[in-house]
Every structure is written in structure tokens, then in C-alpha cells.
Design a protein around this motif. Structure first.
Motif, short mmCIF file in Angstrom:
data_model
loop_
_atom_site.label_atom_id
_atom_site.label_comp_id
_atom_site.label_asym_id
_atom_site.label_seq_id
_atom_site.Cartn_x
_atom_site.Cartn_y
_atom_site.Cartn_z
N VAL A 99 -53.37 14.62 13.73
CA VAL A 99 -54.62 14.57 12.97
C VAL A 99 -54.26 14.86 11.52
O VAL A 99 -53.86 15.97 11.19
CB VAL A 99 -55.66 15.59 13.50
N ALA A 100 -54.38 13.85 10.66
CA ALA A 100 -53.99 14.00 9.27
C ALA A 100 -55.12 14.62 8.44
O ALA A 100 -54.88 15.52 7.64
CB ALA A 100 -53.59 12.66 8.68
N ARG A 101 -56.32 14.13 8.61
CA ARG A 101 -57.45 14.64 7.83
C ARG A 101 -58.73 14.58 8.65
O ARG A 101 -58.83 13.83 9.60
CB ARG A 101 -57.66 13.82 6.57
N LYS A 102 -59.69 15.38 8.21
CA LYS A 102 -61.03 15.34 8.76
C LYS A 102 -62.00 15.22 7.60
O LYS A 102 -61.75 15.76 6.52
CB LYS A 102 -61.34 16.61 9.56
N SER A 103 -63.10 14.50 7.81
CA SER A 103 -64.08 14.37 6.74
C SER A 103 -64.80 15.70 6.51
O SER A 103 -64.68 16.63 7.31
CB SER A 103 -65.08 13.26 7.07
N ILE A 104 -65.56 15.76 5.46
CA ILE A 104 -66.23 17.01 5.08
C ILE A 104 -67.14 17.52 6.19
O ILE A 104 -67.13 18.69 6.53
CB ILE A 104 -67.02 16.81 3.78
N LEU A 105 -67.90 16.64 6.80
CA LEU A 105 -68.81 17.05 7.86
C LEU A 105 -68.22 16.85 9.25
O LEU A 105 -68.93 16.91 10.25
CB LEU A 105 -70.12 16.27 7.74
N ASN A 106 -66.91 16.61 9.33
CA ASN A 106 -66.19 16.38 10.60
C ASN A 106 -66.76 15.22 11.39
O ASN A 106 -66.78 15.23 12.61
CB ASN A 106 -66.17 17.64 11.45
#
Length: 77
Positions: A43-50
């Protein structure tokens, strides 16, 4: 086993299975994109609100929604 959506950033995990409750056409598309059993996923990134996850699998980056990632089961390496 845990859900892909619950994995912390930059952690490598091994894909175990895709849940049978995922719609068949979405499950087929995930398999076509390379989300097969035994693959190493990060998992490289998650958005602000997941709501969206950016994952690395088979050398490329793929973004998937959290509601789809809830149906992908993984285990720690």
C-alpha cells in the motif's frame, strides 16, 4: 488474515484471496489486473478520507476504492 484496506502504508503483504461477496464482474476485473493469490502487494498511499488506495503490485501502481479493498484478504510477510 486482514483486509487490504486496513494495511498500513509502505507495508508489504501477500494476497490470500478475494472475497466471494464481491460482484463477479469486479472480481474478474481485479484478477485481470493481476490481483491473484500469492502476489506481493504494497500500500503506497491512501487518500485523505481513506476512500482510495494506491497499491503497488507486479511492478506497477494501481488505485482501487476502499469498498473493493475491503473484500481483498491479505496476510503479513
Amino acid at each position: 488474515m486482514e483486509k487490504l484496506s486496513k494495511v498500513k502504508r509502505w507495508k508489504y503483504v501477500k494476497l490470500v484471496e478475494i472475497d466471494e461477496y464481491l460482484l463477479p464482474n469486479i472480481k474478474r476485473r481485479m484478477l485481470e489486473l493481476g490481483l491473484t493469490t500469492g502476489q506481493k502487494v504494497r500500500v503506497a498511499r491512501k487518500s485523505i478520507l481513506n476512500k482510495v488506495l494506491l497499491i503497488e503490485i507486479r511492478g506497477y501502481m494501481l488505485s482501487i476504492r476502499k469498498n473493493i479493498a475491503d473484500h481483498i484478504l491479505v496476510e503479513s510477510l
